[in-house]
Design an enzyme around this catalytic site. Structure first.
Site, PDB file in Angstrom:
ATOM      1  N   TYR A  98       0.789  -1.234   0.000  1.00  0.00           N
ATOM      2  CA  TYR A  98       0.000   0.000   0.000  1.00  0.00           C
ATOM      3  C   TYR A  98       0.823   1.286   0.000  1.00  0.00           C
ATOM      4  CZ  TYR A  98      -3.633  -3.356   1.054  1.00  0.00           C
ATOM      5  OH  TYR A  98      -4.498  -4.426   0.997  1.00  0.00           O
ATOM      6  N   ARG A 144     -10.340 -11.828  -3.504  1.00  0.00           N
ATOM      7  CA  ARG A 144     -10.264 -10.391  -3.783  1.00  0.00           C
ATOM      8  C   ARG A 144     -10.591 -10.047  -5.235  1.00  0.00           C
ATOM      9  NH1 ARG A 144      -7.913  -7.875   0.693  1.00  0.00           N
ATOM     10  NH2 ARG A 144      -6.506  -9.217   1.845  1.00  0.00           N
ATOM     11  N   HIS A 202     -15.545  -6.921  -1.652  1.00  0.00           N
ATOM     12  CA  HIS A 202     -15.720  -8.345  -1.907  1.00  0.00           C
ATOM     13  C   HIS A 202     -16.832  -8.975  -1.075  1.00  0.00           C
ATOM     14  CE1 HIS A 202     -11.755  -7.324  -3.354  1.00  0.00           C
ATOM     15  NE2 HIS A 202     -11.350  -7.109  -2.112  1.00  0.00           N
ATOM     16  N   ASP A 249     -26.268  -2.173  -2.807  1.00  0.00           N
ATOM     17  CA  ASP A 249     -27.678  -1.755  -2.804  1.00  0.00           C
ATOM     18  C   ASP A 249     -27.820  -0.266  -2.486  1.00  0.00           C
ATOM     19  OD1 ASP A 249     -28.472  -4.293  -3.497  1.00  0.00           O
ATOM     20  OD2 ASP A 249     -29.177  -4.840  -1.486  1.00  0.00           O
ATOM     21  N   HIS A 272      -8.798   0.971  -5.998  1.00  0.00           N
ATOM     22  CA  HIS A 272      -8.026   0.049  -5.157  1.00  0.00           C
ATOM     23  C   HIS A 272      -6.551   0.347  -5.379  1.00  0.00           C
ATOM     24  CE1 HIS A 272     -11.518  -2.270  -4.069  1.00  0.00           C
ATOM     25  NE2 HIS A 272     -11.884  -2.181  -5.336  1.00  0.00           N
ATOM     26  N   ILE A 273      -5.813   0.457  -4.317  1.00  0.00           N
ATOM     27  CA  ILE A 273      -4.391   0.763  -4.394  1.00  0.00           C
ATOM     28  C   ILE A 273      -3.633  -0.404  -5.019  1.00  0.00           C
ATOM     29  CG2 ILE A 273      -2.310   1.224  -3.020  1.00  0.00           C
ATOM     30  CD1 ILE A 273      -4.231   2.672  -1.002  1.00  0.00           C
ATOM     31  N   SER A 274      -3.926  -1.610  -4.559  1.00  0.00           N
ATOM     32  CA  SER A 274      -3.252  -2.795  -5.094  1.00  0.00           C
ATOM     33  C   SER A 274      -4.064  -3.353  -6.263  1.00  0.00           C
ATOM     34  CB  SER A 274      -3.090  -3.860  -4.003  1.00  0.00           C
ATOM     35  OG  SER A 274      -4.358  -4.391  -3.641  1.00  0.00           O
TER      36      SER A 274
END
Length: 147
Positions: free
Chosen positions: A23, A112, A81, A88, A101-103
């Site tokens: 991260y 994931r 996830h 909703d 998402h960073i990764s």
């Protein structure tokens, strides 16, 4: 002036110290400062929220509709996830959002690789490190410009 809401989910308060090899070493506070400046330079306002509680994030999405937020940038972290409730909330409010998402979630564990949000977002930025936040802001500003 448009308002952009930045939401960061569980564990993202630990950015800068949490698994820096995945991260990075940039803190969430530093990311928020940079994005606020970027939003203001374009004549927009940025509000920020980080929560480790799913219900607080869902409340923020629902309240964003009441507050007439124009677009949301969200790094839902592990809620990506698992949270049908968050999906909703976005479907119910119809607020456009960008998932970040960073990764690269597709290079990680099998669980994931599934997102309950990607298919209903106006964009996904995945695996670009903390620089992905700047890309998400650019996407939000372009969306607002073209709206």
């Amino acid at each position: 002036m448009s308002t952009i809401l930045l939401i960061n989910g569980p564990n993202l308060n630990l950015l800068g110290t949490r698994e820096p090899e995945i991260y990075g070493k940039t803190s969430l506070e530093d990311i928020e400062k940079k994005l606020k400046s970027s939003a203001e330079d374009a004549g927009h306002r940025l509000e920020c929220l980080q929560s480790n509680a799913e219900h607080e994030i869902i409340d923020a999405v629902q309240n964003a509709s009441v507050k007439k937020m124009d677009v949301i940038i969200i790094n839902p972290g592990p809620l990506t996830h698992t949270s049908i409730a968050l999906r909703d909330a976005f479907l119910s409010t119809k607020i456009p959002f960008i998932e970040i998402h960073i990764s690269n979630i597709f290079e990680r564990e099998e669980f994931r690789k599934n997102s309950y949000l990607s298919d209903i977002s106006i964009g996904c930025i995945i695996g670009c490190g903390v620089g992905g936040y700047g890309l998400a802001m650019r996407r939000a500003k372009n969306f607002l410009r073209d709206k």
